[in-house]
Scaffold this active site. Structure first.
Site, PDB file in Angstrom:
ATOM      1  N   TYR A 108      -2.318   7.386   1.002  1.00  0.00           N
ATOM      2  CA  TYR A 108      -1.080   6.975   0.320  1.00  0.00           C
ATOM      3  C   TYR A 108      -1.479   6.114  -0.864  1.00  0.00           C
ATOM      4  O   TYR A 108      -2.285   5.190  -0.731  1.00  0.00           O
ATOM      5  CB  TYR A 108      -0.213   6.170   1.289  1.00  0.00           C
ATOM      6  CG  TYR A 108       1.038   5.574   0.668  1.00  0.00           C
ATOM      7  CD1 TYR A 108       2.162   6.362   0.420  1.00  0.00           C
ATOM      8  CD2 TYR A 108       1.097   4.218   0.353  1.00  0.00           C
ATOM      9  CE1 TYR A 108       3.312   5.804  -0.125  1.00  0.00           C
ATOM     10  CE2 TYR A 108       2.244   3.662  -0.197  1.00  0.00           C
ATOM     11  CZ  TYR A 108       3.351   4.460  -0.431  1.00  0.00           C
ATOM     12  OH  TYR A 108       4.488   3.911  -0.969  1.00  0.00           O
TER      13      TYR A 108
ATOM     14  N   ASP B 102      -8.814   3.648  -4.629  1.00  0.00           N
ATOM     15  CA  ASP B 102      -7.603   2.869  -4.415  1.00  0.00           C
ATOM     16  C   ASP B 102      -7.936   1.812  -3.366  1.00  0.00           C
ATOM     17  O   ASP B 102      -7.982   2.095  -2.161  1.00  0.00           O
ATOM     18  CB  ASP B 102      -6.474   3.801  -3.942  1.00  0.00           C
ATOM     19  CG  ASP B 102      -5.182   3.036  -3.682  1.00  0.00           C
ATOM     20  OD1 ASP B 102      -5.207   1.789  -3.745  1.00  0.00           O
ATOM     21  OD2 ASP B 102      -4.160   3.689  -3.402  1.00  0.00           O
TER      22      ASP B 102
ATOM     23  N   LYS C  66      -1.878  -6.237  -3.203  1.00  0.00           N
ATOM     24  CA  LYS C  66      -1.845  -7.039  -1.974  1.00  0.00           C
ATOM     25  C   LYS C  66      -2.576  -8.393  -2.123  1.00  0.00           C
ATOM     26  O   LYS C  66      -2.001  -9.329  -2.643  1.00  0.00           O
ATOM     27  CB  LYS C  66      -2.359  -6.221  -0.802  1.00  0.00           C
ATOM     28  CG  LYS C  66      -1.509  -4.927  -0.605  1.00  0.00           C
ATOM     29  CD  LYS C  66      -1.665  -4.307   0.745  1.00  0.00           C
ATOM     30  CE  LYS C  66      -1.056  -2.924   0.844  1.00  0.00           C
ATOM     31  NZ  LYS C  66       0.320  -2.846   1.250  1.00  0.00           N
TER      32      LYS C  66
HETATM   33  N1  HOZ Z   1       1.230   0.348   1.286  1.00  0.00           N
HETATM   34  C1  HOZ Z   1       2.157  -0.185   2.199  1.00  0.00           C
HETATM   35  C2  HOZ Z   1       1.882   0.251   3.586  1.00  0.00           C
HETATM   36  N2  HOZ Z   1       0.615   0.616   3.915  1.00  0.00           N
HETATM   37  C3  HOZ Z   1       3.573  -0.012   1.821  1.00  0.00           C
HETATM   38  C4  HOZ Z   1       4.072   1.351   1.963  1.00  0.00           C
HETATM   39  C5  HOZ Z   1       5.556   1.438   2.013  1.00  0.00           C
HETATM   40  O1  HOZ Z   1       6.237   0.733   1.246  1.00  0.00           O
HETATM   41  O2  HOZ Z   1       6.040   2.212   2.820  1.00  0.00           O
END
Ligand code: HOZ
Length: 425
Positions: free
Chosen positions: A143, A238, A266
């Site tokens: 993701y 990433d 983050k």
């Molecule tokens: N990257 C975050 C979770 N691993 C946020 C993803 C989200 O907003 O769903």
């Protein structure tokens, strides 16, 4: 009797889709009302009913120091008392850029943005602008935020709800995204030999953290580096999740691979919205106004967010910070494995740095297909049993967990006591 949490959840749903704004939307997958939080300190959170939780999510990664660390709160207060936003440069932005370049050696120049999604979206555009090519390669279950071209077979919330390719992404856009299998080096080589001259970039979570935690197989990251170099494509790591967590210099330092571009988020915001894209000077110089690749953001480099990030990185840089937090995470994982064995539950777990994965499967998964073999219902049961006992895990079987520097022996002991009962639930 209806709890205050339940009341708030009912009320929230009147005007907010599903009652949530944050990634906690994933809670819907485990069922029930998500706790509405009121305050946090160190390793703990308190909800609207006054219940205390031991936190293993850390706001989905940023809170590596634990919550409301005095140094971060003080830095934020000092910055806020001077200005909330300028939309113009400040010295603190230079300091944050210098800290990022010092800690992540592959980054020669860096542009601050306000989220991980902005960082990955910019990285892709930069790679395309730099190479003059359109195709991007990503891996199923990884993701990279919610930009159109990256929401194809994505992980995280998209996967949690079984919609890994979002509605609203035009087929023409998705057609420029090739999706391969994480950890399949042969497939990467074949794809490059067929389409190498069309590929602008490969984007990868070097340690996948959005389909639960999946470590890179031996040689996988090396293959990506080798193929990108051979075919003139840009390699993007990433590290929004892994940055300053898997090692001080991120996964790239731990595995000894130098990407061309890195995306961060983050931890570099210490809990406030900051993202970054950085890398080779030659590529970064293509970004506007130096070059033709446009990128913008009214609040980029916001002084309050930058102050939180700087204060956080200062502590992360301290000697032994990573070793201590990694040892705590390992103690948690070994303890959980031992408790599951005693309860005769099919379970495995692993960690790297301060990230961890829990799997209701005999061994940690090495691929997306193996992640799908984990027992999701068993996870949901475990999640709720732990929540009842005041332990807050990621509300999804497809997210990594996080330990903070505020977690210590007492927290691990109480987690294992909770798990002892939860494995029997
Ligand atoms: N990257 C975050 C979770 N691993 C946020 C993803 C989200 O907003 O769903």
């Amino acid at each position: 009797m209806t709890t205050r949490n339940e009341e708030l959840f009912q009320r929230a749903q009147q005007h907010i889709p599903a009652g949530v704004n944050s990634p906690v939307r994933a809670f819907r997958a485990v069922g029930g009302a998500p706790p509405f939080f009121e305050r946090a300190a160190g390793a703990y959170l308190w909800d609207a009913d006054g219940k205390r939780y031991l936190d293993y999510l850390g706001s989905w990664g940023p809170m590596v120091l634990g919550h409301t660390h005095p140094a971060v709160v003080e830095a934020v207060q000092a910055a806020a008392s001077k200005a909330l936003s300028f939309g113009a440069p400040t010295e603190a932005e230079i300091e944050l850029a210098e800290a990022i370049c010092r800690l992540v050696p592959s980054i020669e120049m860096v542009r601050l943005v306000s989220s991980g999604t902005e960082a990955t979206m910019t990285a892709i555009r930069l790679a395309r602008g730099y190479t003059g090519r359109s195709l991007i390669v990503k891996f199923e279950g990884c993701y990279h935020g919610h930009a159109d071209s990256l929401l194809v077979k994505a992980g995280s919330g998209a996967l949690t709800f079984g919609n890994p390719s979002s509605a609203g992404v035009p087929a023409e856009t998705a057609a420029h995204t090739l999706v391969l299998d994480f950890n399949d080096s042969e497939q990467v080589k074949k794809t490059f030999s067929a389409r190498g001259s069309d590929i602008a970039c490969v984007i990868v979570e070097p340690v996948a953290g959005n389909m639960n935690l999946v470590l890179p197989a031996a040689g996988f990251l090396e293959t990506l580096r080798e193929q990108c170099t051979k075919h003139g494509a840009v390699l993007i790591f990433d590290e929004v999740m892994t940055g300053f967590r898997v090692a001080q210099g991120g996964a790239q330092a731990r595995y000894g691979i130098t990407p061309d571009l890195t995306t961060l988020g983050k931890v570099i915001g210490g809990g406030l919205p900051v993202g970054a894209v950085g890398g080779k000077r030659e590529i970064m110089q293509k970004i506007a106004p130096l070059g033709p690749v446009y990128q913008a953001g009214t609040l980029s480099g916001n002084p309050v967010a930058v102050a939180a990030g700087l204060a956080t990185l200062k502590l992360v840089e301290e000697k032994d910070f990573q070793a201590k937090i990694e040892a705590t995470t390992q103690a948690l994982i070994q303890g959980l494995i031992a408790e599951a064995q005693k309860a005769k539950v099919v379970f495995s777990a692993q960690s790297i740095g301060s990230m961890f994965g829990l799997y209701f499967r005999a061994a940690p998964p090495a691929s997306f297909a193996e992640v799908m073999q984990c027992d999701k219902d068993r996870f949901n049961k475990f999640f709720h049993a732990m929540l009842d006992k005041g332990v807050y895990l990621a509300p999804s079987a497809y997210e990594a967990g996080f330990v903070s520097a505020a977690h210590g022996g007492a927290e691990i002991d109480s987690t294992l006591a909770a798990a002892r009962a939860a494995f029997k639930a």
